[in-house]
Structure formats: structure tokens, C-alpha cells
Design an enzyme around this catalytic site. Structure first.
Site, short mmCIF file in Angstrom:
data_model
loop_
_atom_site.label_atom_id
_atom_site.label_comp_id
_atom_site.label_asym_id
_atom_site.label_seq_id
_atom_site.Cartn_x
_atom_site.Cartn_y
_atom_site.Cartn_z
CB CYS A 1 -5.60 11.11 -20.95
SG CYS A 1 -6.18 10.70 -19.26
CD GLU B 1 -5.79 17.54 -15.57
OE1 GLU B 1 -4.82 16.86 -16.22
OE2 GLU B 1 -5.54 18.11 -14.21
CE LYS C 1 -20.17 19.94 -24.38
NZ LYS C 1 -20.65 18.47 -24.61
N PRO D 1 -15.17 14.49 -21.39
CG PRO D 1 -12.85 13.43 -21.41
CD PRO D 1 -13.62 14.17 -20.48
#
Ligand code: NAD
Length: 484
Positions: A285, A251, A178, A153
Site C-alpha cells: 500500500c 486502511e 475474515k 487483504p
């Protein structure tokens, strides 16, 4: 808003060591200054993903045969290159994802730490286990899985990438990464510098959206997916990976509780807890996402919290004196604004605090001031969801049994914390919490320790990262038995 192409950097895919793109580029604007185009990033296709995977597979055939020592030496050199890259790339990362400069520098420093730590353990980790008796000889080897697809992310892209790249490469796999389209430039430039130290094809990068992610997670040559991101996306990743029974590490998001006990000192608790709530504007997170306070302490706790948070200045991450930056994406901005609105309509006491930095106008970026929800209930939406923004509910509780039940009553289970002046009490309560990690008297970047496995349970994920725990996710045990 009219955007301008100031010094926008052009970012292609990184395949076999070359920066390439025969397709489109998409403008990426600074979420803290929407008039500024920061980068033009390649929009990849399934074909680009296929080329990157084939390059990684070709490289894998010889990379896996290298002595671990040789691989580790290259990782150690890459570690230096990554550390040096922070100087010019951390400011670029700030303009991409809206964090503070110190947060972007921390991202590089943590990434460097992960490379170093993994490399220091890899040789011992890879040693085969030997068992010998009158009947047989057994050897249990750890073999690489093959091509790894790493999908990350935008919030801490460097360290989240290194948490996959370091264990994958050290154990003999090759990688196709990616990045998120919202933080692709600084990361790709750092990886381009690192990739030059390895044989071509060991490190590859392909850009794009969900279709490129799916091309990676369905490709038969990919044998492992290391994913960090949202729980909804993870469901698609797991479903796609199921077709060819790929191993996955996931995750995901969290709804971390912080439990303040009645013997905690409010001032010292808040010294350490506030960074855990508002760093990266709450877009972490394992940020503190709900605070439980004994009913008798609630009003005093909230008074001190609000007084301190009211000092916060919100603005661009490259501006001196700013506490935190904007939301990283337009979608996240609207999602947090909607949550604030719903919470107000539900009747909770929502207090807006702080101010925008001088010269910053609301329409310049995705800015949201810090909000404290006073006297929230455990089952309010704002207490149960992953807010991923600068809003924190404070929930009064009556006794220890109730607060443990509430802490565990969540679909998530990533981090958690207990705040107390009694270490024994904290340690004994910690064992009753259902989560990947429980911290005592800390809950922020400073809580992380590379010697501890990091990951979540329930909707927060599958698998662990860091050190030997992370490397174990990237190898297959191969059992060999000779009967005498
Ligand atoms: P996201 O799930 O939207 O995207 C993550 C990555 O997945 C991006 O690169 C995205 O392009 C890609 N992707 C999107 N659809 C895909 C698909 N169908 N197949 C494969 N890949 C696909 O997450 P985000 O908004 O970028 O990040 C925020 C989320 O990440 C939050 O939920 C946060 O809690 C979580 N996160 C977790 C950790 C952790 O270690 N547990 C760390 C950081 C962030």
C-alpha cells in the site's frame, strides 16, 4: 494448467476455538507455481459469519470484565507463539501469496512487534482520566466497543491482522477475522495456535468472499469494523456499516510520491529507494508509486536506476537469489499487464528490465519483470493510479512549488517521501505534503516506526493504527460526572 494436490493443507473456519466447516472448500494455487495446490480453504456463508459473531459476542461478555493485566499477559504469550510460528508458516505463506521468504518472515516479525508494543502500552492507555473540583467529580473511562470484524487483504496478512487484533483484544473487545481468500492458510493456522491461549470465542476466523464480508459489516452485534484493502471495497464496507452506525477504520490504497531534491546523491538515494519500489513486487500500500526528479538530474537518475534494476532476477519466493516474486492473483497480473500496455501505447518510454530465474517459464506463474517508465508525465495514468506491480514512473520537475503541487494532486494520501542531503530542507518541505506519513531519506519497511500513527487521508482511508493511536479506534469514551 493441471494442478496437483501435493501437500495441500485443509483450512476451516475457527469458531470458539474449533476448526469447523460443513460447506465447500476451494483450492488455492501457488501464484509462482500454478501446478501446485497449496491449500483447500473453506468457502463460508452468511450463516458461518453469524455463528462466528455469536461466539465472539458470548466471549465478549466475560472478556471485557477481565483486568487489563490478565488480557495483556495472554497477548504477551500469543506474541511468542506468533514469533515461533514463522518457522513453519512463513514458507507456506510464500506459496500462498508469492512473496519472498524474507518478506513473509518480516510479516510475522512485524506482527509480533505490534502485539508486543500494544501490550506494553495498554494498561496506561486504559487508565481513566480523573478531574475533581469544588463542583463535581468527573471520570472518563475507555470502554470496549464489542465484537470487532477485521477484514484484511493478501499482501501482508499477518501484520495487518495484528494491527487490528492487538488493540481490539487489549482494550476488551473480541474479534472475528475474515482473511483474504488469497492468503488464508498460514494466517489461520497461526491464529488457531494463538486462539488456544485465550478463552474460547475471543479470536474467531471466518473465510469467504464479499458476501461473507458483507455479513460481517451488516451484522447488528458487530460494533466496529477494522478494514484494510482496496478503496472500491471500502466504499461497500462503509455503506454496509452505515445501516447500524458502526465505527470503521479503513486502511486503503495509495499512490505515494517520492520527491528527490537537487541536493540528493543519486547512488545513496537509490540504495534506500529501490526496496521501497520493488519489495513484494510493488504490491504494498505504501510502496513508492511515482518518483519526481529535478529535470537536470532525470537522465542520470534513470541511468543508475535502470542499471541496478536490470540486475534483478524474478522467480519463486523460496528460490535463493531471487529479488521478487509473481503477482499474487490472476486479476492483479492482468491488471498490471494492461497498465504496461496502455502506458506503451500512450507513448511513454517503458523499459523492461531484469530476467526470470533459471528454470522458471513465463507460464509457471503470474510473473512480471520490473519496468521503469522514463520521462513520464505527472498526469499519465501510470503516475496517477495505484499500480500495485513492478512498474515505476520517473517524472521530471522544474521547481519546488511545482513538485509539491504535483505530490498533493492525488486522490490518495497514504505515504510520501523527500530525498535530500539537507535535513532542515527535508523537514520543512515535509510539512507541506498532504499524506498520512512523510518519510525523509527512507520509504520502505524500514520507514515504519510503531511510535508513529499509520494511516491515510482522502481515498487512502480513515483512522490510524499502531500503539495508542490504534487502541483509540477500539474504545468508546464513557463520561461520568457526579455533581457535589
Ligand atoms: P480487496 O479490497 O479486494 O480485499 C480486501 C478484503 O476485503 C478481502 O478479505 C476481501 O475478501 C474482502 N472483501 C471483498 N469485498 C468485500 C465486501 N463487499 N465487504 C467486505 N469485505 C469484502 O483488497 P486486496 O486486493 O485483497 O488488497 C489490495 C488492496 O489493499 C490495495 O488497494 C492496497 O493498497 C490495500 N492495502 C492497504 C493497506 C494499508 O494499510 N493502507 C495495506 C495493505 C493493502
Amino acid at each position: 494448467m493441471n494442478s496437483v494436490n501435493s501437500d495441500a493443507v485443509k483450512i476451516g473456519h475457527l469458531i470458539s476455538g474449533d476448526m469447523v466447516n460443513s460447506g465447500e472448500y476451494r483450492d488455492h494455487v501457488d501464484p509462482g507455481k500454478l501446478s501446485d495446490i497449496v491449500a483447500k480453504v473453506a468457502v463460508g456463508t452468511a450463516d458461518d459469519a453469524d455463528q462466528a459473531i455469536r461466539a465472539a459476542h458470548e466471549a465478549y461478555l466475560s472478556w471485557r470484565k477481565l483486568e487489563p493485566k490478565a488480557r495483556i499477559e495472554m497477548i504477551m504469550k500469543a506474541d511468542e507463539v506468533l514469533g515461533d510460528s514463522a518457522e513453519d508458516l512463513a514458507p507456506l505463506l510464500v506459496r500462498e501469496h508469492g512473496g519472498m521468504l524474507w518478506e513473509a518472515q518480516t510479516d510475522f516479525a512485524l506482527g509480533k512487534g505490534v502485539l508486543q508494543h500494544t501490550a506494553s502500552l495498554a494498561e496506561t492507555f486504559l487508565e481513566p482520566v480523573h478531574i475533581d473540583d469544588d463542583q463535581c467529580t468527573i471520570r472518563i473511562e475507555k470502554q470496549p466497543r464489542g465484537v470487532v470484524a477485521a477484514i484484511v487483504p493478501w499482501n501482508m496478512p499477518v501484520v495487518l491482522t495484528m494491527m487490528k487484533l492487538a488493540p481490539a483484544l487489549a482494550t476488551g473487545n473480541t474479534i472475528v477475522l475474515k482473511p483474504s481468500p488469497f492468503a488464508a492458510a498460514a494466517l489461520t493456522l497461526a491464529l488457531q495456535r494463538m486462539a488456544a491461549l485465550f478463552p474460547a470465542g475471543v479470536i474467531n476466523v471466518v473465510h469467504g468472499d464479499a458476501d461473507v464480508g458483507e455479513a460481517l459489516t451488516t451484522h447488528p452485534l458487530v460494533r466496529k469494523v477494522g478494514f484494510t484493502g482496496g478503496t472500491t471495497t471500502a466504499r461497500s464496507v462503509m455503506a454496509s456499516a452505515a445501516g447500524s452506525i458502526k465505527n470503521v477504520t479503513l486502511e486503503l490504497g495509495g499512490n505515494d510520491p517520492a520527491i528527490v531534491l537537487d541536493d540528493a546523491d543519486i547512488e545513496t538515494t537509490l540504495d534506500r529507494m529501490i526496496p521501497g519500489i520493488f519489495t513484494r513486487s510493488g504490491q504494498i500500500c505504501f510502496a513508492v508509486k511515482r518518483v519526481y526528479v529535478p529535470r537536470s538530474m532525470h537522465d542520470d537518475f534513470v541511468d543508475v536506476l535502470c542499471k541496478r534494476v536490470d540486475e534483478f532476477v524474478v522467480g519463486h519466493g523460496l528460490t535463493e537469489g531471487v529479488k521478487f516474486g509473481p503477482m499474487a492473483t490472476e486479476a492483479q497480473y492482468h491488471s498490471v499487464l494492461t497498465l504496461i500496455d496502455t502506458t506503451k501505447k500512450a507513448g511513454a518510454g517503458v523499459v523492461e528490465l531484469g530476467r526470470l530465474a533459471e528454470g522458471v517459464e513465463q507460464q509457471d506463474g503470474y510473473y512480471i519483470l520490473p519496468h521503469v517508465v522514463v520521462g513520464a508525465s505527472h498526469d499519465d495514468e501510470v503516475s496517477c493510479c495505484e499500480q500495485f506491480g513492478p512498474i515505476i514512473p520517473v517524472i521530471p520537475y522544474d521547481d519546488e512549488e511545482q513538485v509539491i503541487e504535483w505530490a498533493n494532486d492525488s486522490d490518495y494520501g497514504l505515504g510520501s517521501s523527500i530525498w535530500t542531503s539537507n535535513h532542515e530542507r527535508g523537514l520543512s518541505m515535509a510539512s507541506r505534503i498532504e499524506a498520512g506519513s512523510t518519510f525523509i531519506n527512507t520509504h520502505s519497511f524500514e520507514s515504519l516506526d510503531l511510535r508513529m500513527p499509520f494511516g491515510g487521508i482522502k481515498l487512502s482511508g480513515i483512522g490510524r493504527e499502531f500503539g495508542e493511536f490504534g487502541m483509540a479506534e477500539y474504545v468508546e469514551d464513557h463520561s461520568i460526572r457526579l455533581l457535589k
